[in-house]
Design an enzyme around this catalytic site. Structure first.
Site, PDB file in Angstrom:
ATOM      1  N   ARG A 147      -3.202  24.123 -14.847  1.00  0.00           N
ATOM      2  CA  ARG A 147      -2.327  23.037 -15.231  1.00  0.00           C
ATOM      3  C   ARG A 147      -2.390  22.728 -16.734  1.00  0.00           C
ATOM      4  NH1 ARG A 147      -0.913  17.280 -12.560  1.00  0.00           N
ATOM      5  NH2 ARG A 147      -0.537  18.223 -10.581  1.00  0.00           N
TER       6      ARG A 147
ATOM      7  N   HIS B  99       8.226  11.636 -28.919  1.00  0.00           N
ATOM      8  CA  HIS B  99       7.414  12.624 -28.212  1.00  0.00           C
ATOM      9  C   HIS B  99       7.993  14.044 -28.296  1.00  0.00           C
ATOM     10  CE1 HIS B  99       4.669  14.238 -25.257  1.00  0.00           C
ATOM     11  NE2 HIS B  99       5.694  14.701 -24.565  1.00  0.00           N
TER      12      HIS B  99
ATOM     13  N   ASN C  96      -0.007  21.745 -21.298  1.00  0.00           N
ATOM     14  CA  ASN C  96      -0.359  21.025 -22.525  1.00  0.00           C
ATOM     15  C   ASN C  96       0.011  21.782 -23.788  1.00  0.00           C
ATOM     16  OD1 ASN C  96      -1.331  18.481 -22.184  1.00  0.00           O
ATOM     17  ND2 ASN C  96      -3.411  19.149 -21.692  1.00  0.00           N
TER      18      ASN C  96
ATOM     19  N   ARG D  86       0.819  -1.233   0.000  1.00  0.00           N
ATOM     20  CA  ARG D  86       0.000   0.000   0.000  1.00  0.00           C
ATOM     21  C   ARG D  86       0.844   1.270   0.000  1.00  0.00           C
ATOM     22  NH1 ARG D  86      -2.967  -2.769   3.974  1.00  0.00           N
ATOM     23  NH2 ARG D  86      -4.733  -3.883   3.055  1.00  0.00           N
TER      24      ARG D  86
ATOM     25  N   LYS E 121       3.034  11.845 -10.488  1.00  0.00           N
ATOM     26  CA  LYS E 121       2.235  10.860 -11.223  1.00  0.00           C
ATOM     27  C   LYS E 121       3.064   9.611 -11.515  1.00  0.00           C
ATOM     28  CE  LYS E 121      -0.844  13.979 -13.709  1.00  0.00           C
ATOM     29  NZ  LYS E 121      -1.141  14.507 -15.055  1.00  0.00           N
TER      30      LYS E 121
ATOM     31  N   HIS F  91       0.490  15.371 -29.568  1.00  0.00           N
ATOM     32  CA  HIS F  91      -0.059  14.019 -29.371  1.00  0.00           C
ATOM     33  C   HIS F  91      -0.695  13.498 -30.654  1.00  0.00           C
ATOM     34  CE1 HIS F  91      -0.346  14.566 -24.733  1.00  0.00           C
ATOM     35  NE2 HIS F  91       0.736  13.907 -25.070  1.00  0.00           N
TER      36      HIS F  91
ATOM     37  N   GLU G  28      -6.063  19.763 -11.208  1.00  0.00           N
ATOM     38  CA  GLU G  28      -6.076  19.859 -12.669  1.00  0.00           C
ATOM     39  C   GLU G  28      -7.316  20.588 -13.162  1.00  0.00           C
ATOM     40  OE1 GLU G  28      -4.458  16.799 -15.039  1.00  0.00           O
ATOM     41  OE2 GLU G  28      -3.921  15.547 -13.342  1.00  0.00           O
TER      42      GLU G  28
ATOM     43  N   HIS H 175       1.150  20.222 -26.975  1.00  0.00           N
ATOM     44  CA  HIS H 175       0.871  18.792 -26.816  1.00  0.00           C
ATOM     45  C   HIS H 175      -0.430  18.348 -27.477  1.00  0.00           C
ATOM     46  CE1 HIS H 175       4.254  18.800 -24.127  1.00  0.00           C
ATOM     47  NE2 HIS H 175       4.112  17.525 -23.852  1.00  0.00           N
TER      48      HIS H 175
ATOM     49  N   GLU I  56      10.691  20.272 -24.124  1.00  0.00           N
ATOM     50  CA  GLU I  56       9.821  20.575 -22.975  1.00  0.00           C
ATOM     51  C   GLU I  56      10.297  21.850 -22.265  1.00  0.00           C
ATOM     52  OE1 GLU I  56       7.059  18.858 -22.362  1.00  0.00           O
ATOM     53  OE2 GLU I  56       7.421  16.985 -23.465  1.00  0.00           O
TER      54      GLU I  56
ATOM     55  N   LYS J 183       7.390  24.186 -13.613  1.00  0.00           N
ATOM     56  CA  LYS J 183       6.370  23.128 -13.543  1.00  0.00           C
ATOM     57  C   LYS J 183       5.830  23.010 -12.120  1.00  0.00           C
ATOM     58  CE  LYS J 183       4.805  18.557 -14.655  1.00  0.00           C
ATOM     59  NZ  LYS J 183       5.055  17.145 -14.986  1.00  0.00           N
TER      60      LYS J 183
HETATM   61  N1  LIG Z   1       5.070  11.139 -14.592  1.00  0.00           N
HETATM   62  C1  LIG Z   1       5.160  12.198 -15.344  1.00  0.00           C
HETATM   63  O1  LIG Z   1       4.796  13.294 -14.937  1.00  0.00           O
HETATM   64  C2  LIG Z   1       5.714  12.084 -16.728  1.00  0.00           C
HETATM   65  C3  LIG Z   1       5.994  13.253 -17.451  1.00  0.00           C
HETATM   66  C4  LIG Z   1       6.532  13.123 -18.724  1.00  0.00           C
HETATM   67  C5  LIG Z   1       6.760  11.865 -19.260  1.00  0.00           C
HETATM   68  N2  LIG Z   1       6.468  10.752 -18.546  1.00  0.00           N
HETATM   69  C6  LIG Z   1       6.725   9.412 -19.090  1.00  0.00           C
HETATM   70  O2  LIG Z   1       8.111   9.286 -19.307  1.00  0.00           O
HETATM   71  C7  LIG Z   1       8.334   8.331 -20.340  1.00  0.00           C
HETATM   72  C8  LIG Z   1       9.389   8.863 -21.273  1.00  0.00           C
HETATM   73  O3  LIG Z   1      10.547   9.136 -20.531  1.00  0.00           O
HETATM   74  P1  LIG Z   1      11.996   9.147 -21.184  1.00  0.00           P
HETATM   75  O4  LIG Z   1      11.945   9.916 -22.439  1.00  0.00           O
HETATM   76  O5  LIG Z   1      12.925   9.527 -20.122  1.00  0.00           O
HETATM   77  O6  LIG Z   1      12.171   7.620 -21.658  1.00  0.00           O
HETATM   78  P2  LIG Z   1      13.019   6.389 -21.072  1.00  0.00           P
HETATM   79  O7  LIG Z   1      12.883   6.277 -19.622  1.00  0.00           O
HETATM   80  O8  LIG Z   1      12.609   5.209 -21.883  1.00  0.00           O
HETATM   81  O9  LIG Z   1      14.523   6.754 -21.437  1.00  0.00           O
HETATM   82  C9  LIG Z   1      14.885   6.875 -22.797  1.00  0.00           C
HETATM   83  C10 LIG Z   1      16.105   6.001 -23.137  1.00  0.00           C
HETATM   84  O10 LIG Z   1      17.284   6.620 -22.606  1.00  0.00           O
HETATM   85  C11 LIG Z   1      18.048   5.676 -21.887  1.00  0.00           C
HETATM   86  N3  LIG Z   1      18.763   6.433 -20.857  1.00  0.00           N
HETATM   87  C12 LIG Z   1      18.226   6.990 -19.758  1.00  0.00           C
HETATM   88  N4  LIG Z   1      19.145   7.705 -19.098  1.00  0.00           N
HETATM   89  C13 LIG Z   1      20.285   7.584 -19.795  1.00  0.00           C
HETATM   90  C14 LIG Z   1      21.589   8.124 -19.620  1.00  0.00           C
HETATM   91  N5  LIG Z   1      21.873   8.972 -18.623  1.00  0.00           N
HETATM   92  N6  LIG Z   1      22.541   7.792 -20.531  1.00  0.00           N
HETATM   93  C15 LIG Z   1      22.236   6.985 -21.581  1.00  0.00           C
HETATM   94  N7  LIG Z   1      21.022   6.465 -21.792  1.00  0.00           N
HETATM   95  C16 LIG Z   1      20.065   6.771 -20.908  1.00  0.00           C
HETATM   96  C17 LIG Z   1      17.070   4.684 -21.387  1.00  0.00           C
HETATM   97  O11 LIG Z   1      17.675   3.447 -21.119  1.00  0.00           O
HETATM   98  C18 LIG Z   1      16.069   4.602 -22.541  1.00  0.00           C
HETATM   99  O12 LIG Z   1      16.528   3.717 -23.516  1.00  0.00           O
HETATM  100  C19 LIG Z   1       7.003   8.063 -20.983  1.00  0.00           C
HETATM  101  O13 LIG Z   1       6.544   6.798 -20.585  1.00  0.00           O
HETATM  102  C20 LIG Z   1       6.104   9.155 -20.425  1.00  0.00           C
HETATM  103  O14 LIG Z   1       4.763   8.729 -20.323  1.00  0.00           O
HETATM  104  C21 LIG Z   1       5.953  10.846 -17.297  1.00  0.00           C
HETATM  105 ZN   LIG Z   2       5.599  16.212 -23.102  1.00  0.00          ZN
END
Ligand SMILES: NC(=O)c1ccc[n+]([C@@H]2O[C@H](COP(=O)([O-])OP(=O)(O)OC[C@H]3O[C@@H](n4cnc5c(N)ncnc54)[C@H](O)[C@@H]3O)[C@@H](O)[C@H]2O)c1
Ligand SMILES: [Zn+2]
Length: 361
Positions: free
Chosen positions: A238, A261, A242, A118, A140, A249, A234, A245, A182, A224
């Site tokens: 907030r 993205h 977007n 939990r 999130k 999207h 939201e 986006h 971003e 942010k």
């Molecule tokens: N929770 C939130 O508020 C929030 C906000 C934006 C995005 N997201 C989520 O984040 C995800 C995308 O995140 P991302 O773009 O970081 O993708 P990711 O976590 O898949 O990382 C991208 C790639 O980079 C590699 N990598 C990471 N750090 C590295 C480093 N220092 N050196 C070399 N390689 C490295 C990873 O292994 C991966 O292959 C999506 O699933 C999205 O939905 C969440």
């Molecule tokens: Zn984004």
């Protein structure tokens, strides 16, 4: 360096942004996961970098669980495997997680932390620029399902975030630029002087110079955090996050996610800035300036294949945020300024959307 404080409904947490902060991981554990049995959850690629000593000055000698890097791991199946592994090794309520990796690790392992017994605390260590400037704020967590992204999740903020710009040196170029898109968005919606700093220091940022990069991450986190804490439910404000986006999207969707993205957001920002000008909201010249900066940062500002206006509008209408309503957009009224009077989003007629799409052809 003082951390940035992120406040949320249940309290607050610090975001440390500092080159070399990962050398002090043991101190952060003592401070934020005091007395807890700590386990790291990391994606395999990042964990390998850590073991080779290539992730800033981070070291890790404690327990660790890994999963294959990439969005395809952000599933209930991986969540089940990770939670089973924690149960089998006897982790109790006195455990804590160190979540290492990009946004995928943060969302997936954050969801493990949210649900394990939990909820147990976790220290978030983002290693992509996107995860530092975006996913480190908001609390999130989620996994994807065949029906769509982020459909199963929970709100579970970390106890602290440690963002080390030195850890970004190994990040692939395309991933790095995705985070810059971003950051430009944050400037466009909230802070003209921040946008101008990115313009001024674009070359240093492209070289990943630590001073410029630290300032960028800190300011994006602050922006942010200010938006999210002012609008916990939201309700309105907030939605300015977007910006870029709604179109972005839709571009991801029609490209069948062939367009990453960050690149979709860059194109989306150009189209939406043009739309703001066409609706008489924003001054002319803003779109050109945003486009110029994105181009200098190596982000696409033109589509590499034709996309019909009707196809894009259909994709946007399917977006859950727009269902049953006319299309709405979070449009700036000037660089760093959103329209006054709580008009966080505005409606746009299809004809204006189609005309704005011409700016990226
Ligand atoms: N929770 C939130 O508020 C929030 C906000 C934006 C995005 N997201 C989520 O984040 C995800 C995308 O995140 P991302 O773009 O970081 O993708 P990711 O976590 O898949 O990382 C991208 C790639 O980079 C590699 N990598 C990471 N750090 C590295 C480093 N220092 N050196 C070399 N390689 C490295 C990873 O292994 C991966 O292959 C999506 O699933 C999205 O939905 C969440
Ligand atoms: Zn984004």
């Amino acid at each position: 360096m003082e951390p940035v404080t992120v406040t949320h409904g249940l309290g607050s947490y610090p975001v440390y942004v500092e080159p070399g902060i990962l050398a002090r991981l043991p101190d952060l554990l003592r401070l934020h996961l005091a007395g807890r049995r700590a386990t790291m959850i990391a994606d395999q690629t990042v964990f390998q970098l850590l073991r080779e000593g290539k992730l800033g000055q981070a070291r890790w000698g404690e327990e660790a669980l890994t999963f294959p890097a990439g969005e395809k791991s952000k599933t209930r199946e991986t969540w089940a495997r990770l939670t089973d592994a924690l149960l089998q090794s006897g982790h109790g309520r006195d455990s804590g997680l160190v979540v290492l990796g990009g946004g995928v690790a943060g969302d997936l392992a954050g969801f493990v932390a949210a649900t394990y017994l939990r909820g147990i605390p976790y220290l978030l260590v983002p290693t992509t620029l996107l995860a530092m400037v975006d996913a480190s704020v908001g609390g999130k967590t989620a996994v994807d399902t065949p029906q769509g992204k982020n459909l199963i999740g929970a709100f579970h903020p970390p106890v602290a975030v440690a963002a080390d710009p030195l850890a970004l040196i190994s990040l692939p170029e395309r991933e790095y630029r995705a985070g810059l898109a971003e950051a430009v968005k944050h400037g466009v919606i909230a802070d003209r002087s921040y946008f101008e700093f990115i313009e001024w220091d674009a070359d240093a940022l492209m070289r990943r110079e630590q001073t410029a990069l630290t300032r960028l991450i800190r300011r994006s986190v602050e922006i942010k955090a200010a938006v999210v804490s002012a609008d916990e439910r939201e309700g309105g404000l907030r939605s300015i996050l977007n910006a870029g986006h709604t179109v972005g999207h839709a571009l991801e969707l029609v490209s069948d996610f062939g367009l990453p993205h960050g690149e979709a957001v860059a194109l989306g920002l150009v189209v939406e800035c043009e739309l703001a000008a066409r609706l008489g909201l924003a001054p002319t010249g803003m779109r050109e300036r945003v486009e110029g900066l994105l181009r200098r940062l190596g982000l696409p500002v033109r589509l590499d294949r034709p996309i019909a206006g009707d196809q894009l509008i259909a994709a946007m209408s399917g977006d859950k945020k727009n269902r049953g309503a006319r299309l709405r957009f979070a449009l700036p009224s000037d660089l760093g300024t959103m329209p006054a009077g709580n008009r966080w989003t505005v409606e746009a007629p299809d004809s204006a959307i189609k005309a704005a799409l011409e700016s990226v052809r």
